[in-house]
Design an enzyme around this catalytic site. Structure first.
Site, PDB file in Angstrom:
ATOM      1  N   GLY A 237       0.756  -1.247   0.000  1.00  0.00           N
ATOM      2  CA  GLY A 237       0.000   0.000   0.000  1.00  0.00           C
ATOM      3  C   GLY A 237       0.778   1.283   0.000  1.00  0.00           C
ATOM      4  CD  GLU A 272       0.510  -9.135   2.056  1.00  0.00           C
ATOM      5  OE1 GLU A 272      -0.387  -8.499   1.476  1.00  0.00           O
ATOM      6  OE2 GLU A 272       0.261 -10.055   2.851  1.00  0.00           O
ATOM      7  N   PRO A 273       4.669  -5.227  -0.446  1.00  0.00           N
ATOM      8  CG  PRO A 273       6.887  -4.473  -0.533  1.00  0.00           C
ATOM      9  CD  PRO A 273       6.010  -5.504   0.118  1.00  0.00           C
ATOM     10  N   GLY A 274       3.833  -3.839  -3.609  1.00  0.00           N
ATOM     11  CA  GLY A 274       3.809  -4.094  -5.049  1.00  0.00           C
ATOM     12  C   GLY A 274       4.252  -2.834  -5.776  1.00  0.00           C
ATOM     13  NE  ARG A 311      -2.598   2.684 -11.434  1.00  0.00           N
ATOM     14  CZ  ARG A 311      -2.502   3.898 -10.934  1.00  0.00           C
ATOM     15  NH1 ARG A 311      -1.972   4.873 -11.640  1.00  0.00           N
ATOM     16  NH2 ARG A 311      -2.932   4.153  -9.719  1.00  0.00           N
ATOM     17  CB  CYS A 342     -14.820   2.710 -30.305  1.00  0.00           C
ATOM     18  SG  CYS A 342     -13.907   2.067 -31.674  1.00  0.00           S
ATOM     19  CE1 TYR A 371      -1.685  -3.805  -8.566  1.00  0.00           C
ATOM     20  CE2 TYR A 371      -0.533  -1.812  -7.895  1.00  0.00           C
ATOM     21  CZ  TYR A 371      -1.018  -3.072  -7.607  1.00  0.00           C
ATOM     22  OH  TYR A 371      -0.838  -3.600  -6.345  1.00  0.00           O
TER      23      TYR A 371
END
Ligand code: LLP
Length: 413
Positions: A237, A272-274, A311, A342, A371
């Protein structure tokens, strides 16, 4: 990392224009150095305190990226059987894997138990019963943590905030003690920790510290109840800067605040870093197709779209956009950067001040390492672009561009 040199945009020692020319666009480029630097920042900051860094595979699950982290000794946080298989294929150590997620299938649980993962982060009592049953059938003991919901506001985009009482995640912290007590009846499960993850892209980590305080208080109670709790898992997070000038906390500062809080509890700390490991390590390269003016607006149409980086469309997220070659002219443009899909929602930037751009000019969409590709789709039958890893002065394709045959694989008339 990414920087300009002589008017050209580089990833470490590689001119991105060279990659764009040879690999084509759209394409994702990751800096191996930047990924390893972020991982080491976590590892070094924990120092002698017992810890395990479990990179959140969902942020970027490319085998080349996982292999890099596995080799550095990193653990992994997975949320599906597919992610577990990726970790194993990349040479990750199953003993350093935690399995999170709000719904796990029997097949996924069995694969995880057979592989010997470290721990399940469980989100309901029904899930505990399911894991216990499968573990009993296999004749093994599963270690678990309950993911508790501490009812703390992470102050982030509502879609990626997860720690409030009305969210689908975790077990209410007020109910957790009773669930741990009842879990003693499960013969093939052992309570090993408590987990918590309150959201993503958190720029003010005081919310994470607040949640940590609540989890530590729960652990003290659980220990009095006789549970052998050996770790606390604080989830991921930590936010990163997406815009030039935006302030984001450093990894070292964040970890030292956690260290101070967890103190001498003797607990092993898991994170748990992403995003904070891979986010700033990647860009999405794209080429300008044309420029278009309506009576009210100007648009720069590029060959990347919302299917490549969702995103902006999904979270109204900002990604800086830089030209790969600094234009000689100083003129500027005020425009939306849009893809060919479109939908009006297909934009990568809105009302953005840009250098004057012409068809053929190439751009880097920044902070696309997390992401980005993982949330890409084939919408509008667009093949997904390649993923490229830069290691110092060399680069290689770690995932090839999809072809039309890839797009229709498994289909029939
Ligand atoms: N652990 C758990 C249980 C998670 O659900 C997540 C992210 C993480 C760790 C990693 O969080 P990070 O350190 O990357 O913030 N697609 C969204 C982000 C969704 C995050 C979901 N869970 C985006 O593009 O912003």
């Amino acid at each position: 990392m990414f920087h300009y040199s002589d008017g050209r945009y580089f990833c470490d020692q590689v001119d991105l224009e060279v990659i764009a020319r040879e690999a084509g666009t759209p394409s994702y480029v990751y800096s191996a150095n930047a990924i390893l630097k972020a991982y080491s920042a976590y590892d070094d900051a924990f120092g002698a305190m017992p810890h395990m860094i479990c990179y959140a595979v969902k942020a970027n699950s490319s085998l080349g990226v996982l292999a890099l982290l596995a080799k550095a000794g990193c653990g992994f946080d997975i949320v599906s059987g597919g992610e577990l298989q990726r970790v194993l294929r990349a040479g990750g150590d199953p003993a350093r894997v935690v399995f999170s997620g709000v719904g796990k299938t029997a097949a996924e649980i069995e694969l995880a138990l057979r592989s010997g993962i470290s721990n399940f982060n469980c989100e309901s009592e029904a899930e505990l019963a399911e894991i216990d049953g499968i573990a009993w059938r296999l004749g093994v003991i599963g270690r678990f943590s309950l993911r508790v919901n501490p009812d703390v506001d992470a102050v982030t985009h509502p879609y990626i905030s997860t720690g409030l009482r009305d969210h689908k995640f975790g077990i209410d912290i007020g109910e957790a003690r009773a669930v741990y007590s009842r879990s003693k009846h499960f013969t093939n499960l052992r309570a090993a920790g408590v987990a918590c993850h309150i959201g993503s892209q958190i720029l003010d980590y005081s919310s994470i510290l607040e949640a940590t305080g609540k989890v530590l208080a729960l652990i003290a109670e659980l220990r009095t109840d006789g549970h052998l709790i050996d770790h606390i898992d604080l989830g991921g997070g930590l936010g990163i800067a997406y815009e030039r000038g935006e302030r984001a906390p450093g990894i070292a500062e964040f970890v030292s605040a956690i260290r101070e809080q967890v103190g001498t509890s003797g607990l092993k700390v898991m994170v748990e870093p992403g995003r904070s490991i891979v986010g700033q390590a990647g860009v999405l390269l794209t080429t300008v197709l044309n420029r278009k003016k309506t009576p009210s607006k100007e648009f720069v149409v590029v060959d990347a779209a919302m299917n490549d980086l969702i995103r902006p469309a999904l979270y109204k997220a900002h990604h800086d956009i830089f030209p790969l070659k600094v234009p000689v002219a100083r003129d500027v443009l005020f425009a939306d950067v849009v893809g060919p899909i479109c939908e009006t929602g297909d934009f990568l930037a809105r009302d953005r001040l840009l250098p004057v751009l012409n068809p053929g000019d190439r751009l880097a969409i920044l902070t696309a390492g997390a992401y980005g590709f993982v949330q890409a789709s084939n919408y509008n039958s667009r093949p997904r672009g390649p993923e490229i890893l830069v290691e110092g002065d060399s680069w290689r394709v770690i995932r090839e561009r999809e072809t039309f045959e890839d797009l229709i694989r498994g289909e029939s008339l």
